[in-house]
Design a protein around this motif. Structure first.
Motif, PDB file in Angstrom:
ATOM      1  N   ILE A 200       0.837  -1.198   0.000  1.00  0.00           N
ATOM      2  CA  ILE A 200       0.000   0.000   0.000  1.00  0.00           C
ATOM      3  C   ILE A 200       0.875   1.253   0.000  1.00  0.00           C
ATOM      4  O   ILE A 200       1.807   1.385   0.787  1.00  0.00           O
ATOM      5  CB  ILE A 200      -0.936   0.013   1.224  1.00  0.00           C
ATOM      6  N   THR A 201       0.578   2.167  -0.907  1.00  0.00           N
ATOM      7  CA  THR A 201       1.297   3.433  -0.991  1.00  0.00           C
ATOM      8  C   THR A 201       0.372   4.571  -0.563  1.00  0.00           C
ATOM      9  O   THR A 201      -0.837   4.394  -0.415  1.00  0.00           O
ATOM     10  CB  THR A 201       1.776   3.700  -2.429  1.00  0.00           C
ATOM     11  N   GLU A 202       0.961   5.735  -0.394  1.00  0.00           N
ATOM     12  CA  GLU A 202       0.155   6.913  -0.044  1.00  0.00           C
ATOM     13  C   GLU A 202      -0.895   7.186  -1.119  1.00  0.00           C
ATOM     14  O   GLU A 202      -2.043   7.536  -0.824  1.00  0.00           O
ATOM     15  CB  GLU A 202       1.066   8.131   0.110  1.00  0.00           C
ATOM     16  N   SER A 203      -0.513   6.973  -2.382  1.00  0.00           N
ATOM     17  CA  SER A 203      -1.467   7.214  -3.465  1.00  0.00           C
ATOM     18  C   SER A 203      -2.594   6.178  -3.460  1.00  0.00           C
ATOM     19  O   SER A 203      -3.724   6.490  -3.836  1.00  0.00           O
ATOM     20  CB  SER A 203      -0.751   7.208  -4.819  1.00  0.00           C
ATOM     21  N   ASN A 204      -2.299   4.944  -3.011  1.00  0.00           N
ATOM     22  CA  ASN A 204      -3.359   3.944  -2.876  1.00  0.00           C
ATOM     23  C   ASN A 204      -4.414   4.410  -1.890  1.00  0.00           C
ATOM     24  O   ASN A 204      -5.622   4.276  -2.124  1.00  0.00           O
ATOM     25  CB  ASN A 204      -2.789   2.606  -2.381  1.00  0.00           C
ATOM     26  N   ARG A 205      -3.955   4.945  -0.754  1.00  0.00           N
ATOM     27  CA  ARG A 205      -4.892   5.434   0.269  1.00  0.00           C
ATOM     28  C   ARG A 205      -5.686   6.629  -0.262  1.00  0.00           C
ATOM     29  O   ARG A 205      -6.881   6.766   0.021  1.00  0.00           O
ATOM     30  CB  ARG A 205      -4.121   5.790   1.545  1.00  0.00           C
ATOM     31  N   ARG A 206      -5.027   7.465  -1.020  1.00  0.00           N
ATOM     32  CA  ARG A 206      -5.720   8.609  -1.619  1.00  0.00           C
ATOM     33  C   ARG A 206      -6.805   8.128  -2.583  1.00  0.00           C
ATOM     34  O   ARG A 206      -7.920   8.686  -2.606  1.00  0.00           O
ATOM     35  CB  ARG A 206      -4.700   9.489  -2.344  1.00  0.00           C
ATOM     36  N   PHE A 207      -6.502   7.102  -3.347  1.00  0.00           N
ATOM     37  CA  PHE A 207      -7.465   6.519  -4.278  1.00  0.00           C
ATOM     38  C   PHE A 207      -8.693   5.987  -3.546  1.00  0.00           C
ATOM     39  O   PHE A 207      -9.837   6.177  -3.997  1.00  0.00           O
ATOM     40  CB  PHE A 207      -6.788   5.400  -5.068  1.00  0.00           C
ATOM     41  N   GLN A 208      -8.473   5.333  -2.423  1.00  0.00           N
ATOM     42  CA  GLN A 208      -9.573   4.726  -1.669  1.00  0.00           C
ATOM     43  C   GLN A 208     -10.589   5.766  -1.193  1.00  0.00           C
ATOM     44  O   GLN A 208     -11.755   5.432  -0.964  1.00  0.00           O
ATOM     45  CB  GLN A 208      -9.017   3.937  -0.482  1.00  0.00           C
ATOM     46  N   ALA A 209     -10.149   7.018  -1.080  1.00  0.00           N
ATOM     47  CA  ALA A 209     -11.042   8.084  -0.631  1.00  0.00           C
ATOM     48  C   ALA A 209     -11.500   8.998  -1.771  1.00  0.00           C
ATOM     49  O   ALA A 209     -12.217   9.969  -1.543  1.00  0.00           O
ATOM     50  CB  ALA A 209     -10.333   8.931   0.433  1.00  0.00           C
ATOM     51  N   ASP A 210     -11.092   8.665  -2.999  1.00  0.00           N
ATOM     52  CA  ASP A 210     -11.364   9.519  -4.158  1.00  0.00           C
ATOM     53  C   ASP A 210     -12.574   8.973  -4.919  1.00  0.00           C
ATOM     54  O   ASP A 210     -12.449   8.151  -5.829  1.00  0.00           O
ATOM     55  CB  ASP A 210     -10.119   9.550  -5.052  1.00  0.00           C
ATOM     56  N   VAL A 211     -13.747   9.452  -4.543  1.00  0.00           N
ATOM     57  CA  VAL A 211     -14.982   8.930  -5.125  1.00  0.00           C
ATOM     58  C   VAL A 211     -15.030   9.131  -6.636  1.00  0.00           C
ATOM     59  O   VAL A 211     -15.455   8.244  -7.399  1.00  0.00           O
ATOM     60  CB  VAL A 211     -16.212   9.598  -4.462  1.00  0.00           C
ATOM     61  N   GLY A 212     -14.549  10.270  -7.100  1.00  0.00           N
ATOM     62  CA  GLY A 212     -14.576  10.558  -8.530  1.00  0.00           C
ATOM     63  C   GLY A 212     -13.698   9.617  -9.327  1.00  0.00           C
ATOM     64  O   GLY A 212     -14.105   9.092 -10.375  1.00  0.00           O
ATOM     65  N   LEU A 213     -12.487   9.378  -8.823  1.00  0.00           N
ATOM     66  CA  LEU A 213     -11.572   8.485  -9.535  1.00  0.00           C
ATOM     67  C   LEU A 213     -12.057   7.042  -9.480  1.00  0.00           C
ATOM     68  O   LEU A 213     -11.939   6.299 -10.463  1.00  0.00           O
ATOM     69  CB  LEU A 213     -10.156   8.592  -8.967  1.00  0.00           C
ATOM     70  N   ILE A 214     -12.606   6.632  -8.351  1.00  0.00           N
ATOM     71  CA  ILE A 214     -13.153   5.272  -8.253  1.00  0.00           C
ATOM     72  C   ILE A 214     -14.231   5.074  -9.318  1.00  0.00           C
ATOM     73  O   ILE A 214     -14.304   4.019  -9.966  1.00  0.00           O
ATOM     74  CB  ILE A 214     -13.699   5.015  -6.840  1.00  0.00           C
ATOM     75  N   ALA A 215     -15.062   6.091  -9.525  1.00  0.00           N
ATOM     76  CA  ALA A 215     -16.110   6.001 -10.554  1.00  0.00           C
ATOM     77  C   ALA A 215     -15.498   5.939 -11.953  1.00  0.00           C
ATOM     78  O   ALA A 215     -15.939   5.153 -12.804  1.00  0.00           O
ATOM     79  CB  ALA A 215     -17.052   7.196 -10.434  1.00  0.00           C
ATOM     80  N   ASP A 216     -14.475   6.758 -12.207  1.00  0.00           N
ATOM     81  CA  ASP A 216     -13.814   6.735 -13.518  1.00  0.00           C
ATOM     82  C   ASP A 216     -13.147   5.383 -13.767  1.00  0.00           C
ATOM     83  O   ASP A 216     -13.184   4.854 -14.878  1.00  0.00           O
ATOM     84  CB  ASP A 216     -12.759   7.842 -13.606  1.00  0.00           C
TER      85      ASP A 216
END
Length: 232
Positions: free
Chosen positions: A64-80
């Motif tokens: 797990i990287t810092e960007s992975n954690r950021r992704f987990q909270a990024d609703v817009g990117l998860i949708a994309d």
């Protein structure tokens, strides 16, 4: 604002095992946020469209990287990420650069996908950069099919034969990326110590060796695009 096309694998099966592969999460999220934070607009595509598979190993705590954690909270990117465009629909003329994250999946689909090859060749013919990391450079195999001699003499890197042995998946893949790139004429280079960051640049082509090279590969692409630290 620079427009970046990010092409992800749609393949999750591996040979002689029930284990799955797919996108290595950090190789997607590390470059994505590097590019986003430098003012880029990023479009996600994959051969099948829709949600790409994620390699389960890349979700383990030690990866797990810092960007992975950021992704987990990024609703817009998860949708994309869940609704990537089909690769066949992509016009490379609309983008300033293309980036191929890894995970073992590209060894199967991106290496043989004619649209991946078409996009790489058209981007470079138009003077636009192409970047790939880890197994992402497997997409260059499709470019070598689209344009005879494409890899001849090109200085590249990618996940090495030694690294394949270290992750104990050598028996579950159709070929070794390092070997195949060399067979196609590439001038392959790697770090002296496996699993350490390493990036190669040859003209418009930027390649990174392994997961730890994902961020540095994106930074090299950012520099090539002329984007400063204060871009927003």
């Amino acid at each position: 604002m620079k427009k970046i096309l990010m092409i992800l694998t749609s393949h999750e099966g591996m040979e002689h095992t029930d284990s799955k592969t797919g996108v290595w999460l950090g190789e997607f999220t590390d470059p994505y946020y590097e590019l986003l934070d430098h003012g880029c607009r990023i479009t996600l595509a994959s051969p099948a469209g829709g949600q790409p598979p994620i390699d389960p190993m890349s979700k383990l705590t030690e990866h797990i990287t810092e960007s992975n954690r950021r992704f987990q909270a990024d609703v817009g990117l998860i949708a994309d990420f869940a609704h990537t465009y089909k690769l066949a629909s992509i016009d490379p003329a609309e983008f300033d650069a293309v980036f191929f994250p890894g995970g073992h999946g590209p060894l199967w689909d991106l290496a043989s996908n004619p649209d991946a090859g078409r996009i790489i060749v058209e981007m470079m013919n138009a003077g636009k950069p192409v970047a790939a990391v880890c197994h992402g450079p497997a997409a260059l195999i499709s470019a070598a099919k689209a344009k005879l001699g494409f890899l001849e003499g090109k200085r590249v890197t990618g996940f090495t034969n030694t690294e394949e042995a270290l992750v104990m998946r050598s028996g579950n893949i159709p070929y070794h990326l390092e070997t195949r790139l060399k067979e196609l004429g590439a001038d392959f280079h790697s770090a002296l110590i496996p699993m350490t960051p390493h990036v190669e640049i040859d003209g418009l082509l930027v390649t990174g060796q392994n997961p730890l090279s994902a961020g540095p590969t994106a930074k090299a692409l950012i520099e090539m695009l002329g984007l400063g630290k204060d871009q927003s």
